[in-house]
Write a protein that holds these residues in place. Structure first.
Motif, PDB file in Angstrom:
ATOM      1  N   GLY A  18      26.568 -45.683 134.743  1.00 17.03           N
ATOM      2  CA  GLY A  18      25.174 -45.040 134.257  1.00 17.03           C
ATOM      3  C   GLY A  18      24.063 -45.470 135.283  1.00 17.03           C
ATOM      4  O   GLY A  18      22.844 -44.997 135.207  1.00 17.03           O
ATOM      5  N   SER A  19      24.444 -46.240 136.449  1.00 18.03           N
ATOM      6  CA  SER A  19      23.412 -46.478 137.420  1.00 18.03           C
ATOM      7  C   SER A  19      23.977 -46.941 138.772  1.00 18.03           C
ATOM      8  O   SER A  19      25.265 -47.188 138.744  1.00 18.03           O
ATOM      9  CB  SER A  19      22.292 -47.694 137.167  1.00 18.03           C
ATOM     10  OG  SER A  19      22.965 -48.915 137.048  1.00 18.03           O
ATOM     11  N   LYS A  70      17.353 -43.025 134.349  1.00 13.25           N
ATOM     12  CA  LYS A  70      18.732 -42.631 134.302  1.00 13.25           C
ATOM     13  C   LYS A  70      18.974 -41.532 135.086  1.00 13.25           C
ATOM     14  O   LYS A  70      18.391 -40.983 135.810  1.00 13.25           O
ATOM     15  CB  LYS A  70      18.730 -42.397 132.557  1.00 13.25           C
ATOM     16  CG  LYS A  70      18.279 -40.752 132.504  1.00 13.25           C
ATOM     17  CD  LYS A  70      18.340 -40.592 130.985  1.00 13.25           C
ATOM     18  CE  LYS A  70      17.623 -39.194 130.893  1.00 13.25           C
ATOM     19  NZ  LYS A  70      17.979 -38.474 129.585  1.00 13.25           N
ATOM     20  N   THR A 104      21.188 -38.072 135.367  1.00 15.74           N
ATOM     21  CA  THR A 104      21.900 -36.868 134.584  1.00 15.74           C
ATOM     22  C   THR A 104      22.710 -35.893 135.527  1.00 15.74           C
ATOM     23  O   THR A 104      22.115 -35.628 136.328  1.00 15.74           O
ATOM     24  CB  THR A 104      20.454 -35.955 133.889  1.00 15.74           C
ATOM     25  OG1 THR A 104      19.438 -37.029 133.288  1.00 15.74           O
ATOM     26  CG2 THR A 104      20.882 -35.231 133.106  1.00 15.74           C
TER      27      THR A 104
END
Length: 301
Positions: free
Chosen positions: A17-18, A55, A57
């Motif tokens: 996620g990162s 975030k 996407t």
């Protein structure tokens, strides 16, 4: 650009996620990961992710690329599992989304037994009554009840669950025992709102066939345990899966009524995305769930 390392790098980036978490997991610096993803996008000629300070996407192209990257990752994991003998060295995480009622019944015991056998596999269970998108939200398995719509997902039935109408002895003594479906209109029928029909319409079968009977009551909830508690405390009748009240029926805390008229019986399924390279740990977990639910199938029917 077309190496396995690039696919795995992209998989870990989306999975974590990162950039910082992916870099830490892989053992690279954040800047190196960022540069390699930028180079990957340039080589492919498409943008794979939208970057914001909060975030990541996926773009439409990125979503397609991620699914291929995930298959490569799963293939690598399967190869490693095969080389290690598929024993207790199995590691990693299995994310499972579960309706509240399932998460409070057989499933915790089944997971505990699985964890004893495979202690290095981490089970992450999310209790949620909404219809979760497995792929978009990164879940490996969903436990779902009822008819499965045609889709790209695979559904393995774990067990068939019959529903029952029941109430406490003291409630039935005070209000009478219903002997036919129409008698339900004279009772305080407590509603379970998490089901495919509305809470005040109970599915029955009589000489007219299978149909619903409208009922009414002074309590409705989407939590099955709360509904069970209200019935035990003599608030009214409930229409719930038998497994929820199996012990109560056995010890006499609740009494089943209208058993010849109840028409509701639903399959409980383990649902998972179709993939040519399903991780071995997921295969083992689904098979374990099936065997465990079958072990207790008498409590469901």
């Amino acid at each position: 650009m077309k190496t396995t390392n690039n696919l795995l790098l992209f998989y870990h980036l989306i999975d974590k996620g990162s950039f910082s978490k992916a870099a830490e997991h892989i053992g690279l610096t954040k800047s190196v990961v960022s540069k390699r993803i930028t180079a990957l996008e340039q080589a492919l000629g498409v943008q794979l992710i939208y970057r914001t300070t909060r975030k990541l996407t996926l773009t439409e192209a990125g979503d397609v690329f991620y699914h291929h990257a995930r298959e490569v990752y799963n293939a690598v994991q399967n190869a490693e599992d095969a080389m290690s003998g598929l024993g207790e060295s199995l590691t990693g995480k299995i994310r499972i989304t579960v309706p509240t009622i399932s998460g409070e019944l057989i499933l915790p015991e089944a997971i505990a037994a699985f964890s004893q056998q495979y202690p290095d596999i981490h089970i992450e269970m999310d209790l949620d009554n909404r219809f979760v998108d497995l792929v978009q939200e990164g879940f490996d398995i969903a436990i779902r009840t009822g008819a499965m719509p045609d889709s790209s997902f695979i559904a393995r039935q774990l067990v068939q669950a019959r529903w029952v109408i029941c109430g406490s002895p003291s409630y039935l003594e005070s209000h009478g025992v219903p002997t036919q479906p129409n008698d339900l209109t004279k009772h305080n029928c407590l509603g379970y709102s998490f089901q495919e029909t509305v809470a005040n319409e109970w599915l029955i079968e009589d000489k007219l066939g299978i149909h619903t009977v409208k009922v009414k009551g002074n309590f409705t909830t989407n939590n099955a345990s709360a509904l069970r508690g209200a019935a035990i405390h003599s608030q009214g009748l409930v229409y719930v899966p038998k497994i929820l009240v199996a012990e109560d029926l056995h010890n006499g805390s609740l009494i089943e009524v209208l058993d010849n008229y109840v028409a509701k019986s639903l399959g409980i399924y383990a649902v998972y995305p179709y993939t040519k390279q399903q991780p071995m740990k997921v295969k083992l977990f689904i098979e374990h769930l099936y065997q465990y639910y079958q072990k207790y199938r008498d409590k469901f029917k």
